[in-house]
Design a protein around this motif. Sequence first.
Motif, PDB file in Angstrom:
ATOM      1  N   ALA C 299       0.796  -1.089   0.083  1.00 38.05           N
ATOM      2  CA  ALA C 299      -0.004   0.117  -0.172  1.00 38.05           C
ATOM      3  C   ALA C 299       0.940   1.012   0.138  1.00 38.05           C
ATOM      4  CB  ALA C 299      -0.856  -0.012   1.175  1.00 38.05           C
ATOM      5  N   TRP C 300       0.412   2.104  -0.731  1.00 39.57           N
ATOM      6  CA  TRP C 300       1.212   3.562  -0.799  1.00 39.57           C
ATOM      7  C   TRP C 300       0.198   4.736  -0.290  1.00 39.57           C
ATOM      8  CZ3 TRP C 300       0.626   7.790  -4.422  1.00 39.57           C
ATOM      9  CH2 TRP C 300       1.672   8.753  -4.326  1.00 39.57           C
ATOM     10  N   ASP C 301       0.389   5.322   0.453  1.00 40.06           N
ATOM     11  CA  ASP C 301      -0.441   6.504   0.918  1.00 40.06           C
ATOM     12  C   ASP C 301       0.329   7.773   0.738  1.00 40.06           C
ATOM     13  OD1 ASP C 301      -2.496   4.660   1.522  1.00 40.06           O
ATOM     14  OD2 ASP C 301      -2.751   5.674   3.428  1.00 40.06           O
ATOM     15  N   HIS C 302      -0.172   8.725   0.245  1.00 41.96           N
ATOM     16  CA  HIS C 302       0.202  10.100   0.143  1.00 41.96           C
ATOM     17  C   HIS C 302      -0.496  11.202   0.937  1.00 41.96           C
ATOM     18  CE1 HIS C 302       1.228  14.110  -1.509  1.00 41.96           C
ATOM     19  NE2 HIS C 302       2.440  13.599  -1.796  1.00 41.96           N
ATOM     20  N   VAL C 303      -0.014  11.812   2.004  1.00 43.48           N
ATOM     21  CA  VAL C 303      -0.702  12.711   2.823  1.00 43.48           C
ATOM     22  C   VAL C 303      -0.246  13.859   2.601  1.00 43.48           C
ATOM     23  CG1 VAL C 303      -1.479  13.344   5.019  1.00 43.48           C
ATOM     24  CG2 VAL C 303      -0.760  10.844   4.529  1.00 43.48           C
ATOM     25  N   SER C 304      -1.289  15.105   2.002  1.00 47.04           N
ATOM     26  CA  SER C 304      -0.744  16.181   1.773  1.00 47.04           C
ATOM     27  C   SER C 304      -1.184  17.179   3.019  1.00 47.04           C
ATOM     28  CB  SER C 304      -1.333  16.568   0.486  1.00 47.04           C
ATOM     29  OG  SER C 304      -1.331  18.281   0.380  1.00 47.04           O
ATOM     30  N   PHE C 305      -0.525  17.763   3.764  1.00 44.25           N
ATOM     31  CA  PHE C 305      -0.943  18.764   4.887  1.00 44.25           C
ATOM     32  C   PHE C 305      -0.566  19.982   4.553  1.00 44.25           C
ATOM     33  CE2 PHE C 305       2.540  18.392   7.844  1.00 44.25           C
ATOM     34  CZ  PHE C 305       3.311  17.523   7.319  1.00 44.25           C
ATOM     35  N   GLU C 306      -1.193  20.935   5.640  1.00 48.45           N
ATOM     36  CA  GLU C 306      -0.725  22.413   5.622  1.00 48.45           C
ATOM     37  C   GLU C 306      -0.540  22.474   7.086  1.00 48.45           C
ATOM     38  OE1 GLU C 306      -3.852  24.829   4.111  1.00 48.45           O
ATOM     39  OE2 GLU C 306      -3.423  26.100   5.503  1.00 48.45           O
ATOM     40  N   GLY C 307       0.603  23.418   7.304  1.00 47.41           N
ATOM     41  CA  GLY C 307       1.052  23.635   8.600  1.00 47.41           C
ATOM     42  C   GLY C 307       1.127  25.283   8.803  1.00 47.41           C
ATOM     43  N   GLN C 316       4.488  10.371   3.131  1.00 50.36           N
ATOM     44  CA  GLN C 316       4.023   9.211   2.168  1.00 50.36           C
ATOM     45  C   GLN C 316       4.444   8.099   2.957  1.00 50.36           C
ATOM     46  OE1 GLN C 316       5.848   8.741  -1.671  1.00 50.36           O
ATOM     47  NE2 GLN C 316       6.456  10.963  -1.480  1.00 50.36           N
ATOM     48  N   PHE C 317       3.943   7.001   2.642  1.00 48.68           N
ATOM     49  CA  PHE C 317       4.324   5.749   3.331  1.00 48.68           C
ATOM     50  C   PHE C 317       4.116   4.411   2.461  1.00 48.68           C
ATOM     51  CE2 PHE C 317       0.203   5.678   5.426  1.00 48.68           C
ATOM     52  CZ  PHE C 317      -0.233   4.442   5.064  1.00 48.68           C
ATOM     53  N   THR C 318       4.815   3.516   2.210  1.00 49.23           N
ATOM     54  CA  THR C 318       4.757   2.332   1.776  1.00 49.23           C
ATOM     55  C   THR C 318       4.787   1.173   2.595  1.00 49.23           C
ATOM     56  OG1 THR C 318       5.765   3.127  -0.360  1.00 49.23           O
ATOM     57  CG2 THR C 318       5.634   0.842  -0.245  1.00 49.23           C
ATOM     58  N   TRP C 319       3.885   0.551   2.747  1.00 51.24           N
ATOM     59  CA  TRP C 319       3.766  -0.714   3.567  1.00 51.24           C
ATOM     60  C   TRP C 319       3.554  -1.760   2.784  1.00 51.24           C
ATOM     61  CZ3 TRP C 319       2.552  -1.893   8.492  1.00 51.24           C
ATOM     62  CH2 TRP C 319       1.873  -3.191   9.018  1.00 51.24           C
TER      63      TRP C 319
ATOM     64  N   LEU D 315       7.948  -1.261   6.469  1.00 52.65           N
ATOM     65  CA  LEU D 315       7.288   0.086   6.273  1.00 52.65           C
ATOM     66  C   LEU D 315       8.209   1.240   6.157  1.00 52.65           C
ATOM     67  CD1 LEU D 315       4.270   1.875   6.564  1.00 52.65           C
ATOM     68  CD2 LEU D 315       4.995   1.768   9.104  1.00 52.65           C
ATOM     69  N   GLN D 316       8.011   1.846   5.024  1.00 54.11           N
ATOM     70  CA  GLN D 316       8.850   3.034   4.995  1.00 54.11           C
ATOM     71  C   GLN D 316       8.088   4.478   4.841  1.00 54.11           C
ATOM     72  OE1 GLN D 316      10.941   3.150   1.352  1.00 54.11           O
ATOM     73  NE2 GLN D 316      10.091   1.121   0.921  1.00 54.11           N
ATOM     74  N   PHE D 317       8.827   5.287   5.294  1.00 53.80           N
ATOM     75  CA  PHE D 317       7.789   6.608   5.188  1.00 53.80           C
ATOM     76  C   PHE D 317       9.010   7.708   4.641  1.00 53.80           C
ATOM     77  CE2 PHE D 317       8.866   6.990   9.857  1.00 53.80           C
ATOM     78  CZ  PHE D 317       9.285   8.306   9.714  1.00 53.80           C
ATOM     79  N   THR D 318       8.374   8.660   3.899  1.00 55.20           N
ATOM     80  CA  THR D 318       9.327   9.858   3.574  1.00 55.20           C
ATOM     81  C   THR D 318       8.471  11.004   3.932  1.00 55.20           C
ATOM     82  OG1 THR D 318       9.977   8.767   1.509  1.00 55.20           O
ATOM     83  CG2 THR D 318      10.206  11.139   1.607  1.00 55.20           C
ATOM     84  N   TRP D 319       8.987  11.813   4.835  1.00 52.13           N
ATOM     85  CA  TRP D 319       8.527  13.019   5.384  1.00 52.13           C
ATOM     86  C   TRP D 319       9.106  14.377   4.624  1.00 52.13           C
ATOM     87  CZ3 TRP D 319       4.975  14.734   9.394  1.00 52.13           C
ATOM     88  CH2 TRP D 319       5.440  15.681   9.707  1.00 52.13           C
ATOM     89  N   SER D 320       8.557  15.103   4.066  1.00 52.52           N
ATOM     90  CA  SER D 320       8.829  16.336   3.645  1.00 52.52           C
ATOM     91  C   SER D 320       8.471  17.543   4.305  1.00 52.52           C
ATOM     92  CB  SER D 320       8.492  16.283   2.388  1.00 52.52           C
ATOM     93  OG  SER D 320       8.876  17.191   1.372  1.00 52.52           O
ATOM     94  N   GLY D 321       9.066  18.141   4.969  1.00 53.37           N
ATOM     95  CA  GLY D 321       8.390  19.451   5.738  1.00 53.37           C
ATOM     96  C   GLY D 321       9.460  20.625   5.678  1.00 53.37           C
ATOM     97  N   TYR D 322       8.780  21.804   6.131  1.00 54.01           N
ATOM     98  CA  TYR D 322       9.565  22.981   6.396  1.00 54.01           C
ATOM     99  C   TYR D 322       9.563  22.913   8.214  1.00 54.01           C
ATOM    100  CZ  TYR D 322       8.782  24.350   1.740  1.00 54.01           C
ATOM    101  OH  TYR D 322       8.701  24.436   0.396  1.00 54.01           O
ATOM    102  N   ASP D 323      11.149  22.972   8.296  1.00 51.13           N
ATOM    103  CA  ASP D 323      11.375  22.719   9.729  1.00 51.13           C
ATOM    104  C   ASP D 323      10.985  23.879  10.488  1.00 51.13           C
ATOM    105  OD1 ASP D 323      12.305  20.524  11.177  1.00 51.13           O
ATOM    106  OD2 ASP D 323      13.920  21.740  11.725  1.00 51.13           O
ATOM    107  N   SER D 324      11.117  25.025   9.918  1.00 50.14           N
ATOM    108  CA  SER D 324      10.745  26.406  10.636  1.00 50.14           C
ATOM    109  C   SER D 324       8.978  26.449  10.802  1.00 50.14           C
ATOM    110  CB  SER D 324      11.251  27.513  10.289  1.00 50.14           C
ATOM    111  OG  SER D 324      12.746  27.512  10.067  1.00 50.14           O
ATOM    112  N   ALA D 325       8.437  25.992   9.854  1.00 51.54           N
ATOM    113  CA  ALA D 325       7.069  25.919   9.607  1.00 51.54           C
ATOM    114  C   ALA D 325       6.374  24.943  10.844  1.00 51.54           C
ATOM    115  CB  ALA D 325       6.514  25.784   8.654  1.00 51.54           C
ATOM    116  N   LEU D 326       7.258  24.079  11.101  1.00 50.76           N
ATOM    117  CA  LEU D 326       6.740  22.933  12.008  1.00 50.76           C
ATOM    118  C   LEU D 326       7.110  23.356  13.475  1.00 50.76           C
ATOM    119  CD1 LEU D 326       7.764  19.970   9.773  1.00 50.76           C
ATOM    120  CD2 LEU D 326       5.424  20.329  10.682  1.00 50.76           C
ATOM    121  N   ALA D 327       8.316  24.045  13.584  1.00 48.50           N
ATOM    122  CA  ALA D 327       8.769  24.458  14.937  1.00 48.50           C
ATOM    123  C   ALA D 327       8.116  25.659  15.425  1.00 48.50           C
ATOM    124  CB  ALA D 327      10.270  24.566  15.039  1.00 48.50           C
TER     125      ALA D 327
END
Lengths: 382, 382, 382, 382
Positions: C299-307, C316-319, D315-327
């Motif tokens: 399974a591949w999931d892509h989560v787009s979120f706003e901060g 995104q994750f691959t299970w 399980l693998q995941f890729t996180w793509s974020g803006y550190d300053s926006a998260l902190a």
Amino acid sequence: MEPTGLWLIGARGSVATTAIAGLLALRARVVEPTGCVSALPRFSDLGLPGWEELHVGGHDIADLALDKRAELLTDAGVIPHRVFEAVRPALSEVDSELRPGYHPATNPGSQADAARRLADDIGEFAARNGLARVVVVNVSSTEPVFPALPEHGTLAALEAAMAVPGRTVLPPSSVAAYAALRAGCPFVDFTPSTGIRLAALEELAAVKGLPYAGSDGKTGETLVRSTLAPMFAARALHVRSWSGTNLLGGGDGLTLADAEHAGSKLASKGRGLATLLGGDVTSPLHIDNVPDLGEQKIAWDHVSFEGFLGARMSLQFTWSGYDSALAAPLVLDLARFAALAHRRGESGPIGALGFFFKDPMGTEEHRLAEQFAALTAWAEAR
Amino acid sequence: MEPTGLWLIGARGSVATTAIAGLLALRARVVEPTGCVSALPRFSDLGLPGWEELHVGGHDIADLALDKRAELLTDAGVIPHRVFEAVRPALSEVDSELRPGYHPATNPGSQADAARRLADDIGEFAARNGLARVVVVNVSSTEPVFPALPEHGTLAALEAAMAVPGRTVLPPSSVAAYAALRAGCPFVDFTPSTGIRLAALEELAAVKGLPYAGSDGKTGETLVRSTLAPMFAARALHVRSWSGTNLLGGGDGLTLADAEHAGSKLASKGRGLATLLGGDVTSPLHIDNVPDLGEQKIAWDHVSFEGFLGARMSLQFTWSGYDSALAAPLVLDLARFAALAHRRGESGPIGALGFFFKDPMGTEEHRLAEQFAALTAWAEAR
Amino acid sequence: MEPTGLWLIGARGSVATTAIAGLLALRARVVEPTGCVSALPRFSDLGLPGWEELHVGGHDIADLALDKRAELLTDAGVIPHRVFEAVRPALSEVDSELRPGYHPATNPGSQADAARRLADDIGEFAARNGLARVVVVNVSSTEPVFPALPEHGTLAALEAAMAVPGRTVLPPSSVAAYAALRAGCPFVDFTPSTGIRLAALEELAAVKGLPYAGSDGKTGETLVRSTLAPMFAARALHVRSWSGTNLLGGGDGLTLADAEHAGSKLASKGRGLATLLGGDVTSPLHIDNVPDLGEQKIAWDHVSFEGFLGARMSLQFTWSGYDSALAAPLVLDLARFAALAHRRGESGPIGALGFFFKDPMGTEEHRLAEQFAALTAWAEAR
Amino acid sequence: MEPTGLWLIGARGSVATTAIAGLLALRARVVEPTGCVSALPRFSDLGLPGWEELHVGGHDIADLALDKRAELLTDAGVIPHRVFEAVRPALSEVDSELRPGYHPATNPGSQADAARRLADDIGEFAARNGLARVVVVNVSSTEPVFPALPEHGTLAALEAAMAVPGRTVLPPSSVAAYAALRAGCPFVDFTPSTGIRLAALEELAAVKGLPYAGSDGKTGETLVRSTLAPMFAARALHVRSWSGTNLLGGGDGLTLADAEHAGSKLASKGRGLATLLGGDVTSPLHIDNVPDLGEQKIAWDHVSFEGFLGARMSLQFTWSGYDSALAAPLVLDLARFAALAHRRGESGPIGALGFFFKDPMGTEEHRLAEQFAALTAWAEAR
């Protein structure tokens, strides 16, 4: 080269606007030609039209001003603020060269009349700007699949049907292709719509001795697929399944997620993979409309393959790109290369431009490296 | 072709054992040659030695019986149970052709003596089996980087130093290469160890008129890199960084995660990427030992690139493979192609075999598609 | 605890066979209870039935012998060879406790007759083995969506309709649930089929004072979703889209990729996400049949979120898992926990078992951590 | 609540500037409080200081004007253009509340003198603005690991050493913590630097009856880890390895890729994982400096786990974020919650704020859901 026209069908869309803004920015020397294949050093001695020699006009059924469209693309992250500021005045000038496009709902007369009007627009554009030639490139929204009709078989039958008032014998992309050829212009189809791909229109191109190219610009997932698939073949690795998911926002997402529209796009994508790997590969493919992604396009592919002694292995990739930013420079490239073909007097489909397309005309080659070698050889011939 | 020998340095390791078991399985027709490049239809008319004509022997410093090693690989999922059962008896026969390898700690005499013994082993193997030629392939564990010495500069200086009892002037891989050449055999280095890459040994190959190839088999992450990097170049997309992480289990993970050993492997990987993309790319690279992965190898690469108008985009991929299953068929391919080169009387580095290597000798070409074209052209010449 | 029965609907399927083989292996102490929630130390003092106290029987419309099915799962990598060898004889013993399942096509009489026969099978199983209670768990293939009928509203109306020969008023999963309740057994639905989720059947459970649980085992993508979604909520991050693709081989892939069948599964998956994140999230979801994957599920999931300040980010994750290996231990867990509920005299839906399900009955809680806390609190009560 | 101060150590850095710009934007009502935990409805009745009641000042050793810094963050995509335009004038006002920070190289006197000056700055800020209390939050660059010294053991020994001119007995983060406490302020450490974590400083906090919290804001990879790891534990799945790679641009990438600096960060990340999963997990971790990523931070994690009957899954995941926006929003949250603790008269480490940290003080709980429950319970107490 001499002054050359680039006439865009769908001139107010995202791809066209990005191409126009980019051309103006290149002319103003505020950006590098990153992503422009024709600007690679190896193509510098071909006498391709320079950025200053390319003049842009076009048709569109929408009427949003180019600078407004460009502003939206700037907010979406496709055009940088400083570029937008630099080209904003010049965008308004290009706006004055755009004319209303053809749509059956708003053109109640015959398609022959409509085509004549479109061809006249192009002719006047050429005359007004003293252009040696005009390349017509279709970058309008993907059309629903148009049914095959007997009238598509010969030019005579087609033109007879086009003359009947109120009769819709061609989809808009094919009316545009017809008009381009009648105006004596090379035609390039950057979309998977029908366009020039009808026997009657190919006949017209032959009669007029005009080159054409298409179809469906190869900008993302398929670009990577046509690069990776030959690797498996060359290494005798057996691909067992190749699954793909595309997440699109913007108007494209909306258009393509619609089942009927997606039909033409998915077919176009699938054709290449089958050719690259042989026909026995499971290859489910989806296109989803995910509005919040805006101009971004994300593709995930999972390739399951078998190696020595049946070992089961996999490759997966995630592509994250801006579709308009990927397509726009190729539109400029195609205008320049098609102009070269026209100057050289070539006629018929230009297979060597298959490098740019998901579903290339005039060649069966889908492997990217081989396509690039063919492009280079063609360009450097003579 | 005539009966041909394949002499493996590190004959009891994972790659060698998989290659041997696979060869026996091919001979018994219980598997297809998936992953064997030399079995592609286009190479069928070259007179390459058939599976029945390849005889295997080799050196190893370990003494675990081949069938025990194969059983471990079966448990690890590299060799299927039914294949193991089918080849088990024949594995024991091959075992009788294996001889103790060279290691400085267990060979207190001169390196000249050691090399003579190794060459004799190969010669007797050839005589015993009536072989037309023997190709020596190094698939032993990657060595730590060996310091450059003045004696490596000429054959005369090297042989003088090798004659000194107790002196270690060469790493084991180079002793093996020396012995192979002295025995009149083509040498192939599938590892990033020093092997034949010393001026003195290249001199010896020239004197003896022998071909050789290497180095460092291209089986996973680098295979994908050499496929994808040319795509960015051909599309004028600017790669800004290319980051990679490798997770390895098995003995390889332990060997390579060690900083000193990794030195040669990382250098070998890095060289290709720099050539493919130009030298200005940020490209951090890690190799981690993750024992629970066993024979599996997982690589994640993240490519950050810039397109038209500076658009920032990315491509990431995850490769999940069995290293031995990927390497083993290439070992068979290299034996067959090197035998062809020898039969044709070629001498020196065979650049056309660069297709198989991370750090190819005799060519500067790292692009996979171009390497495959070069291999094909070379094979089909004459 | 006393001797307890586990009666499986779909007893010859992949999940059931893996559960049975696993139970036998646990009893033989050749494996650890990895993946068994009920074997966590915190549940060790509840008096749950031990591995030796669980007796297995079941219904299935297929008749492939259990040991043959287990052999296929061994080849597919779900059951290790050594485990298969250890439990093979005991599998045949369990086989003797399996009975033909109900299917409308092969049961021409009334559904009342069919249900009576099923209930009798369970009753005889209990008597034969001296069981204190029997838990019935449905692990058969997902059914197409069954239309709602007025007769489902009350027990009286339902039983009247069931008595009409040839009338199909219930899908097989609901006939099984009815039979279980009539036999005085707790019922657990591990599938998204209708099962007990009809007012008439819930009425029957109340009348009989029986507990039940379901539905649709949470084994992969949804497990991860119910873990990750609360993270976004707790951090006040705004999820804009959550896209998912599932690649399945095996019979499940075939069943679920079929649009009608997928209906119930996709609805079940979607319900949880909407509850976890609120209803305004774009969440395209696909299930593709990819036969070469066999028992594997990717399974591949892509989560787009706003901060903060509208920053656009993604996860995104691959299970990559084996569905049967994930589901089987939960089937054993559910048998043990449902037996506990029955012993305690509970009646109605056991919300505390929502931890195990995509679409939990008796609770609105979908967050995994909170579900686990609820399970623990419930188990430790008293 | 009453007017409250937020005093930032490192007030001109990316995180601080984003927090300040965001606070001003919230005050101007041009953005929503996305990413602000304290703005969740459940915390609305606690009397936390409102956006209008938070006054910002701070120390920094750099002197780039805040609006210049904010402009860079706008170009980097962290602050939207329209937000920047809206808050630009107010940024200059905050600038007038910033004072030069402490650095040993530029403060040749005693650390006691330096601390007195810092405490005075804070005191004057409070007086000037009529603040009920000031929370000091450290968001400066991660320091190299500072050696443990005997003087760190008691307040008396520490203050004696601090009084020696030219002696550097504390790293800058601890000087800041000391000054904050001396000024009667709660102290929060958002970095992995030493800060308050010395026995002597904890003694001072106790003497002064002040609360404090830390350390190392949990904003990306670790946030996901602390969410996912409990899932494996609750499901009795055995994690065999958890490998991670972090790609960072910006100043943070440069600071952290440096081996010595990374020491403290990697230790802080590793501590949590070991606690969550037990100590026997292979967990290689890398931080790479990839300048072209700018403010973006990309993390890839690969989790290899074992399920029922030894099934190997991942399980693998890729996180793509803006550190300053998260902190940044967490900095505002911590200021508000620490102010609440101070108003309530709490003293010592606030374990309930562990939710925000990689390496929480005052609690051993690392599981995100449990941390959130603890935060909620603490906030709602009384």
